[in-house]
Write an enzyme that holds these catalytic residues in place. Structure first.
Site, short mmCIF file in Angstrom:
data_model
loop_
_atom_site.label_atom_id
_atom_site.label_comp_id
_atom_site.label_asym_id
_atom_site.label_seq_id
_atom_site.Cartn_x
_atom_site.Cartn_y
_atom_site.Cartn_z
N LYS A 158 51.56 42.18 43.68
CA LYS A 158 52.07 42.99 42.58
C LYS A 158 53.44 43.61 42.86
O LYS A 158 54.43 42.89 42.83
CB LYS A 158 50.99 44.00 42.15
CG LYS A 158 49.73 43.23 41.69
CD LYS A 158 48.69 44.01 40.97
CE LYS A 158 47.65 43.07 40.36
NZ LYS A 158 46.33 43.08 40.92
N ASP A 163 42.56 45.87 51.00
CA ASP A 163 43.22 45.09 49.96
C ASP A 163 44.05 46.05 49.12
O ASP A 163 43.53 46.79 48.28
CB ASP A 163 42.19 44.36 49.10
CG ASP A 163 42.85 43.50 48.02
OD1 ASP A 163 44.09 43.57 47.88
OD2 ASP A 163 42.13 42.77 47.31
N TYR A 218 37.75 43.94 43.24
CA TYR A 218 38.26 42.60 42.93
C TYR A 218 39.26 42.19 44.00
O TYR A 218 40.14 42.98 44.37
CB TYR A 218 38.94 42.61 41.56
CG TYR A 218 39.55 41.28 41.15
CD1 TYR A 218 38.74 40.17 40.90
CD2 TYR A 218 40.92 41.14 41.01
CE1 TYR A 218 39.29 38.95 40.51
CE2 TYR A 218 41.49 39.92 40.62
CZ TYR A 218 40.66 38.83 40.38
OH TYR A 218 41.21 37.63 39.99
C1 LIG Z 1 45.47 41.80 41.34
C2 LIG Z 1 44.62 41.88 42.54
C3 LIG Z 1 44.35 40.75 43.34
C4 LIG Z 1 44.75 39.35 42.93
O1 LIG Z 1 46.12 39.20 42.83
P1 LIG Z 1 46.71 37.99 41.93
O2 LIG Z 1 48.17 38.08 42.16
O3 LIG Z 1 46.29 38.28 40.52
O4 LIG Z 1 46.12 36.74 42.44
C5 LIG Z 1 43.67 40.92 44.52
N1 LIG Z 1 43.26 42.14 44.92
C6 LIG Z 1 43.49 43.25 44.18
C7 LIG Z 1 43.05 44.57 44.69
C8 LIG Z 1 44.16 43.14 42.96
O5 LIG Z 1 44.34 44.24 42.23
#
Ligand SMILES: *Cc1c(COP(=O)(O)O)cnc(C)c1O
Length: 430
Positions: free
Chosen positions: A266, A238, A144
């Site tokens: 995060k 990511d 994701y």
């Molecule tokens: C949470 C997450 C996102 C998206 O971040 P948001 O702050 O929710 O937009 C993108 N990549 C990864 C790996 C994530 O865990």
């Protein structure tokens, strides 16, 4: 344990907000029941509006490495608020946080701040395309990367939970440049490179956390790096979730594989909305206003959010050992749960990376999204509900990762294991 107030609040919220929530994973859809409405967090605990207390293994889905209401972060935020909420002009707080973030990552000379992980990844992809002058991207099934159009293809957790991997509203034209490969399967990536000579970047969660916790094999990441180099393609890690969670210095320090671009989110905001992406100067200099690749944000680098992030990351920098302490605790937790499951004749797959933990009710090891989907969803739902009744707040989907914060003690871990033994026994006795 009464949940009447949450049930009532959820009914009202559903009449005003689609599904009653502002982000789908919060809705408890895959485990049944009602999401809890929270009034307060304190250290390791969450309190709902019925007054029930839970030990929190969700940590706001990752950001709260130091638990709820960490004193240092709270103080920094209150101090920042007193000087004004937003200026839309440069502040020293941005430079300070930039310096700090860059100090954690070998692959980063410069960084840009945004307000969410979605924005960070979306912008990193644009930068990779602008830098290489190519359109195609490769992503992995089950990873994701936020909810931007071209990345919402076979995207794990929220999307997986709803059996709705590619969303209506995303034109096929927008995803035709997104090639899909299978996680931990280098042949599937080679096939993408055979199919396209114009791959701008490969984007991967090096420690996937959105199909449950599924770390990439080291050899796979090394092979990925070689393929990218051979084809003039950028490699994006990511680390919105794994950054500052799996290790202090990013997945590159765990695997020896250096990405071209890293995306963060995060933990980097300490609980406030912050995202970031960074790379070596040659790549970052393509970004507006230094270069031609456009990217912007009214509230980007917000001073209150920067203060929270700076406090959180300074605390981590000064206590770098904390990640290995949390890893020990996380290990003890999932090993204890696995033992309890085994005593009931239930097979549980477990894994841990730093303060991230994962478990699957699955007979076989989980290496990719297809494996994760073979887990026992019904058993997970029962386990989730049973643990909630015992006062333990786990993520409400089997496709999510669990998080330990520094506020969770060894005693709490033992309590959790004991409760899991009780719950699993009740489930297996029908
Ligand atoms: C949470 C997450 C996102 C998206 O971040 P948001 O702050 O929710 O937009 C993108 N990549 C990864 C790996 C994530 O865990």
């Amino acid at each position: 344990m009464s949940r009447d107030a949450s049930i009532k609040a959820f009914e009202e919220a559903q009449s005003l907000i689609p599904g009653g929530v502002n982000s789908p994973v919060r809705a408890f859809k895959s485990v049944g029941g009602t999401p809890l409405f929270i009034t307060e967090g304190e250290g390791a605990y969450l309190t709902d509006i019925d007054g029930n207390k839970y030990i929190d293994f969700v940590q706001s889905w990752g950001p709260l490495l130091f638990g709820h209401r960490d004193e240092t972060i709270e103080k920094a935020v209150i101090e920042a608020v007193k000087h004004g909420l937003s200026f839309g002009a440069p502040t020293l707080a941005e430079t300070e946080l930039a310096k700090l973030v860059i100090s954690f990552f070998d692959s980063m000379d410069k960084v840009r701040f945004v307000s969410s992980g979605t924005e960070a990844v979306m912008s990193a992809i644009r930068l990779a395309r602008g830098f290489t002058g190519r359109d195609d991207i490769v992503k992995f099934t089950g990873c994701y990367h936020g909810h931007s159009d071209s990345l919402l293809v076979q995207a794990g957790s929220g999307a997986a939970t709803f059996g709705n991997p590619s969303s209506p509203g995303v034109p096929a034209d927008f995803t035709k440049h997104t090639l899909l490969a299978e996680y931990n399967n280098i042949e599937s990536v080679k096939k993408c490179f055979n199919d396209s000579q114009t791959i701008a970047c490969v984007i991967i969660e090096p420690i996937a956390g959105n199909m449950g916790l599924v770390p990439a094999d080291k050899e796979f990441l090394h092979a990925l790096r070689e393929l990218c180099d051979a084809n003039g393609t950028l490699l994006i890690f990511d680390e919105v979730m794994s950054g500052f969670r799996a290790s202090v210095n990013g997945a590159e320090s765990l695997t020896g594989v250096k990405p071209d671009i890293v995306t963060l989110g995060k933990v980097i905001g300490g609980g406030m909305p912050v995202g970031a992406f960074g790379a070596r100067a040659e790549i970052m200099s393509k970004l507006s206003p230094e270069g031609p690749v456009y990217q912007a944000g009214t509230l980007s680098g917000n001073p209150v959010a920067m203060a929270a992030g700076f406090a959180a990351l300074t605390k981590l920098k000064q206590n770098a050992r904390v990640i290995s302490v949390l890893e020990e605790r996380a290990k003890r937790l999932v090993e204890g749960m696995q033992e309890a499951a085994s005593a009931c004749g239930i097979t549980m797959q477990i894994d841990v990376r730093g303060s991230m933990f994962g478990f699957f009710f699955n007979e076989k090891p989980v290496k990719n999204f297809a494996d994760a989907c073979n887990s026992d969803a019904e058993l997970f739902a029962k386990f989730h509900s049973g643990m909630l009744n015992e006062g333990f707040y786990f993520a409400c989907s089997l496709y999510e990762t669990g998080f330990i914060s520094t506020a969770i003690t060894d005693e709490m871990i033992e309590e959790t294991i004991k409760a899991s033994a009780k719950v699993l026994k009740e489930i297996s006795n029908g």
